[in-house]
Design a protein around this motif. Structure first.
Motif, PDB file in Angstrom:
ATOM      1  N   TYR A   3       0.813  -1.213   0.000  1.00  0.00           N
ATOM      2  CA  TYR A   3       0.000   0.000   0.000  1.00  0.00           C
ATOM      3  C   TYR A   3       0.855   1.275   0.000  1.00  0.00           C
ATOM      4  CZ  TYR A   3      -3.602   3.348   1.295  1.00  0.00           C
ATOM      5  OH  TYR A   3      -4.444   4.427   1.313  1.00  0.00           O
ATOM      6  N   ASP A   4       1.900   1.306   0.819  1.00  0.00           N
ATOM      7  CA  ASP A   4       2.754   2.502   0.887  1.00  0.00           C
ATOM      8  C   ASP A   4       3.426   2.784  -0.456  1.00  0.00           C
ATOM      9  OD1 ASP A   4       2.111   2.970   3.536  1.00  0.00           O
ATOM     10  OD2 ASP A   4       3.861   1.890   4.310  1.00  0.00           O
ATOM     11  N   GLN A   5       3.919   1.737  -1.105  1.00  0.00           N
ATOM     12  CA  GLN A   5       4.552   1.902  -2.419  1.00  0.00           C
ATOM     13  C   GLN A   5       3.525   2.372  -3.454  1.00  0.00           C
ATOM     14  OE1 GLN A   5       7.927   1.613  -3.234  1.00  0.00           O
ATOM     15  NE2 GLN A   5       7.212   2.574  -5.109  1.00  0.00           N
ATOM     16  N   LEU A   6       2.327   1.795  -3.385  1.00  0.00           N
ATOM     17  CA  LEU A   6       1.257   2.192  -4.298  1.00  0.00           C
ATOM     18  C   LEU A   6       0.930   3.681  -4.126  1.00  0.00           C
ATOM     19  CD1 LEU A   6      -0.897   1.290  -6.385  1.00  0.00           C
ATOM     20  CD2 LEU A   6      -2.408   0.866  -4.432  1.00  0.00           C
ATOM     21  N   MET A   7       0.778   4.120  -2.885  1.00  0.00           N
ATOM     22  CA  MET A   7       0.454   5.530  -2.623  1.00  0.00           C
ATOM     23  C   MET A   7       1.608   6.443  -3.048  1.00  0.00           C
ATOM     24  SD  MET A   7      -2.595   5.855  -1.661  1.00  0.00           S
ATOM     25  CE  MET A   7      -3.280   4.385  -2.369  1.00  0.00           C
ATOM     26  N   ALA A  12       3.292  10.445  -6.971  1.00  0.00           N
ATOM     27  CA  ALA A  12       4.276  10.882  -7.971  1.00  0.00           C
ATOM     28  C   ALA A  12       3.581  11.215  -9.292  1.00  0.00           C
ATOM     29  CB  ALA A  12       5.335   9.803  -8.179  1.00  0.00           C
ATOM     30  N   TYR A  13       2.671  10.370  -9.720  1.00  0.00           N
ATOM     31  CA  TYR A  13       1.901  10.660 -10.945  1.00  0.00           C
ATOM     32  C   TYR A  13       1.116  11.965 -10.780  1.00  0.00           C
ATOM     33  CZ  TYR A  13       2.535   6.127 -13.356  1.00  0.00           C
ATOM     34  OH  TYR A  13       3.033   5.049 -14.032  1.00  0.00           O
ATOM     35  N   LYS A  14       0.455  12.112  -9.625  1.00  0.00           N
ATOM     36  CA  LYS A  14      -0.357  13.315  -9.389  1.00  0.00           C
ATOM     37  C   LYS A  14       0.503  14.579  -9.384  1.00  0.00           C
ATOM     38  CE  LYS A  14      -3.485  13.322  -6.168  1.00  0.00           C
ATOM     39  NZ  LYS A  14      -4.224  13.087  -4.915  1.00  0.00           N
ATOM     40  N   LYS A  24      -3.886   4.484 -16.342  1.00  0.00           N
ATOM     41  CA  LYS A  24      -3.344   3.306 -17.043  1.00  0.00           C
ATOM     42  C   LYS A  24      -2.532   2.426 -16.085  1.00  0.00           C
ATOM     43  CE  LYS A  24      -2.033   5.944 -20.681  1.00  0.00           C
ATOM     44  NZ  LYS A  24      -1.230   6.350 -21.818  1.00  0.00           N
ATOM     45  N   PHE A  25      -1.710   3.064 -15.255  1.00  0.00           N
ATOM     46  CA  PHE A  25      -0.911   2.338 -14.272  1.00  0.00           C
ATOM     47  C   PHE A  25      -1.803   1.488 -13.363  1.00  0.00           C
ATOM     48  CE2 PHE A  25       0.535   2.559  -9.797  1.00  0.00           C
ATOM     49  CZ  PHE A  25       1.632   1.708  -9.865  1.00  0.00           C
ATOM     50  N   LEU A  26      -2.890   2.075 -12.875  1.00  0.00           N
ATOM     51  CA  LEU A  26      -3.775   1.357 -11.963  1.00  0.00           C
ATOM     52  C   LEU A  26      -4.506   0.206 -12.656  1.00  0.00           C
ATOM     53  CD1 LEU A  26      -5.143   4.350  -9.896  1.00  0.00           C
ATOM     54  CD2 LEU A  26      -3.497   2.605  -9.159  1.00  0.00           C
ATOM     55  N   ASP A  73      -8.371  12.939  -6.526  1.00  0.00           N
ATOM     56  CA  ASP A  73      -8.523  13.722  -5.301  1.00  0.00           C
ATOM     57  C   ASP A  73      -9.470  13.026  -4.325  1.00  0.00           C
ATOM     58  OD1 ASP A  73      -6.883  15.581  -6.478  1.00  0.00           O
ATOM     59  OD2 ASP A  73      -8.492  16.970  -6.998  1.00  0.00           O
ATOM     60  N   PHE A  74     -10.142  11.978  -4.798  1.00  0.00           N
ATOM     61  CA  PHE A  74     -11.096  11.251  -3.980  1.00  0.00           C
ATOM     62  C   PHE A  74     -10.417  10.062  -3.301  1.00  0.00           C
ATOM     63  CE2 PHE A  74     -13.568  13.563  -7.062  1.00  0.00           C
ATOM     64  CZ  PHE A  74     -14.626  14.037  -6.321  1.00  0.00           C
ATOM     65  N   GLU A  75     -11.119   9.470  -2.346  1.00  0.00           N
ATOM     66  CA  GLU A  75     -10.610   8.336  -1.575  1.00  0.00           C
ATOM     67  C   GLU A  75     -10.254   7.197  -2.538  1.00  0.00           C
ATOM     68  OE1 GLU A  75     -10.668   4.690   0.426  1.00  0.00           O
ATOM     69  OE2 GLU A  75     -12.544   5.268  -0.515  1.00  0.00           O
ATOM     70  N   PHE A  76      -9.072   6.613  -2.334  1.00  0.00           N
ATOM     71  CA  PHE A  76      -8.528   5.665  -3.300  1.00  0.00           C
ATOM     72  C   PHE A  76      -9.416   4.449  -3.551  1.00  0.00           C
ATOM     73  CE2 PHE A  76      -6.101   1.892  -4.416  1.00  0.00           C
ATOM     74  CZ  PHE A  76      -5.689   2.284  -5.676  1.00  0.00           C
ATOM     75  N   ASN A  77      -9.929   3.810  -2.495  1.00  0.00           N
ATOM     76  CA  ASN A  77     -10.738   2.604  -2.708  1.00  0.00           C
ATOM     77  C   ASN A  77     -11.970   2.903  -3.555  1.00  0.00           C
ATOM     78  OD1 ASN A  77      -8.828   1.380  -1.107  1.00  0.00           O
ATOM     79  ND2 ASN A  77     -10.295   0.508   0.332  1.00  0.00           N
TER      80      ASN A  77
END
Length: 173
Positions: A3-7, A12-14, A24-26, A73-77
């Motif tokens: 999760y930490d690496q994902l965030m 970084a993309y943002k 695309k990454f997701l 900008d919204f909650e990831f899940n």
């Protein structure tokens, strides 16, 4: 990827304003990809507190998923579930499936957001959002037509959705 690496990657993309690349990454990271995806593009933001994504293209043709610039900008899940919803539409509109009925497509997509049968790597959303998506699923179920073949096809799934709503309401009491 934890999760930490994902965030870290998402941020970084943002920070580099690479919103379409992040989408695309997701898709690849959560194994949502399908050859019928043409790509991602931007759509107008509705308002600051709501999200609308769409899979655009005729049935049987490749699909362009349109996202708002503020999607991340919204909650990831919630965001990854919204992307999964559209990626299921990409599959449904593929030449292999060509699922014509919009109510059936929406039923399947909202059911996916609740139970992750096609995309098991997608995390759950909050109970608030589960209840919202379950109610949306039931709305499309009703639109299939009372006693229709489509309703019969999804009757067992409907019971699972109703049970989920009951469990959420029971836990909130």
């Amino acid at each position: 990827m934890n999760y930490d690496q994902l965030m870290f990657n998402i941020n970084a993309y943002k920070e580099n304003n690479q919103i379409l690349d992040l989408a695309k990454f997701l898709v690849y990271e959560f194994e949502l990809d399908h050859p019928n995806l043409e790509g991602f593009g931007f759509r107008d933001e509705l308002e600051k507190n709501s999200i609308l994504l769409t899979a655009n293209g005729d049935i049987g043709e490749r699909q362009m998923v349109l996202i708002p610039r503020n999607l991340f900008d919204f909650e990831f899940n919630l965001v990854i579930n919204m992307i999964a919803h559209e990626m299921l539409h990409v599959r449904q509109k593929s030449p292999e499936m060509m699922l014509e009925d919009k109510n059936e497509r929406e039923w399947q997509a909202y059911y996916e957001m609740l139970f992750h049968t096609n995309f098991p790597n997608v995390p759950d959303v909050s109970d608030y959002h589960k209840k919202f998506f379950a109610e949306k699923a039931l709305e499309y179920y009703r639109r299939m037509g009372e006693g229709s073949e489509l309703q019969a096809k999804y009757a067992d799934q409907k019971l699972k959705v109703l049970s989920l709503i009951d469990n959420i309401q029971h836990n909130q009491a």
